[in-house]
Scaffold this motif. Sequence first.
Motif, short mmCIF file in Angstrom:
data_model
loop_
_atom_site.label_atom_id
_atom_site.label_comp_id
_atom_site.label_asym_id
_atom_site.label_seq_id
_atom_site.Cartn_x
_atom_site.Cartn_y
_atom_site.Cartn_z
N GLN A 171 0.89 -1.16 0.00
CA GLN A 171 0.00 0.00 0.00
C GLN A 171 0.93 1.21 0.00
O GLN A 171 1.62 1.46 0.99
CB GLN A 171 -0.90 0.00 1.25
N HIS B 200 -8.88 1.41 2.21
CA HIS B 200 -7.97 1.41 1.06
C HIS B 200 -6.99 0.24 1.13
O HIS B 200 -6.69 -0.40 0.11
CB HIS B 200 -7.21 2.75 1.00
N TYR C 207 -8.73 -2.73 -0.07
CA TYR C 207 -8.92 -2.62 -1.53
C TYR C 207 -7.67 -3.08 -2.29
O TYR C 207 -7.77 -3.66 -3.37
CB TYR C 207 -9.29 -1.17 -1.91
#
Length: 289
Positions: A103, A111, A114
């Motif tokens: 990430q 997020h 995701y």
Amino acid sequence: MQIKNAVIPAAGFGTRMLPATKSQPKEMLPIVDKPTIQYVIEEAVASGIEDIILIVGRDKRAIEDHFDYSFELEYTLEKTGKLDLLKEVRQISDMVRIHYVRQKEPLGLGHAIYCAKMHVGNAPFAVLLPDDLIISDKPAIRQMIDVYDESKGAVLAVKRVAEQQVSSYGILDAEEIDKQLFMVRDMVEKPSPAEAPSNLAVMGRYILSPEIFSILENLPPGKNNEIQLTDAIRVLNKTRQVYGYAYEGQRYDVGNKEGFLRATVELALKRPELQESFRRYIKDLAVKL
Ligand code: UTP
């Protein structure tokens, strides 16, 4: 569909544990002699998970190395006849397949989840937050997979908390089906005690369906300007029933100092090799307090 994938987000900064987390991930801080992330991965493996998608940030090296072979160490342990340790060290690397996904920016828990989209594909999956250590006879995420298998809805781990603690958690507005199972009507993130619809707090274990990815893709930033998983689950609840499940087990929030210390003391007291002398030490200490 069977749940074989687990996503473990570990890309946060861990500011509550600074300075220990300045140059190493907080997930590598040990409780007794094992990094916290290993307890959580062992829980997933004992629950039938075959693939772990670990969402990592900048300092992933130590985690990767921990779950990889360590040729020099294994060679030395073998040569010096420390075969029990050798077996233990090898087991860590052979335990499960781990896929690392970066990430790039910590834009929020939603997020981070995701980021696992490509690996998870179109199947339901488990999420385990490594800040929450849950010690139980039947692993907490296995208990929740069993609820998913029965209900086919998304499942959130919940625990009743004291009134003054509701403002630290996502709190459910839910209908009780039985003592352990709740049908979620809505959720409120970190409400004041007056605003809280119940004292059912969401803990760091989830079973989610893959629709969550398309929801997260279109979700605007929420609280603290982060993409919030809670917001996405509220949207999911409109099309797929979300359940709260009061799991059995002892939970420690090892992402903060006090929770980390409690876990250290209580898990040390359970270790056969430490039990007797450490218990004596704690008793003597308690007398002095
Ligand atoms: P926390 O809210 O506990 O944040 O994230 P944090 O950065 O880890 O810790 P503090 O508050 O600064 O001490 C909950 C979980 O979500 C992950 C974290 O790694 C943790 O497991 N997370 C959070 C991400 O992976 N990415 C994010 O952008 C945010």
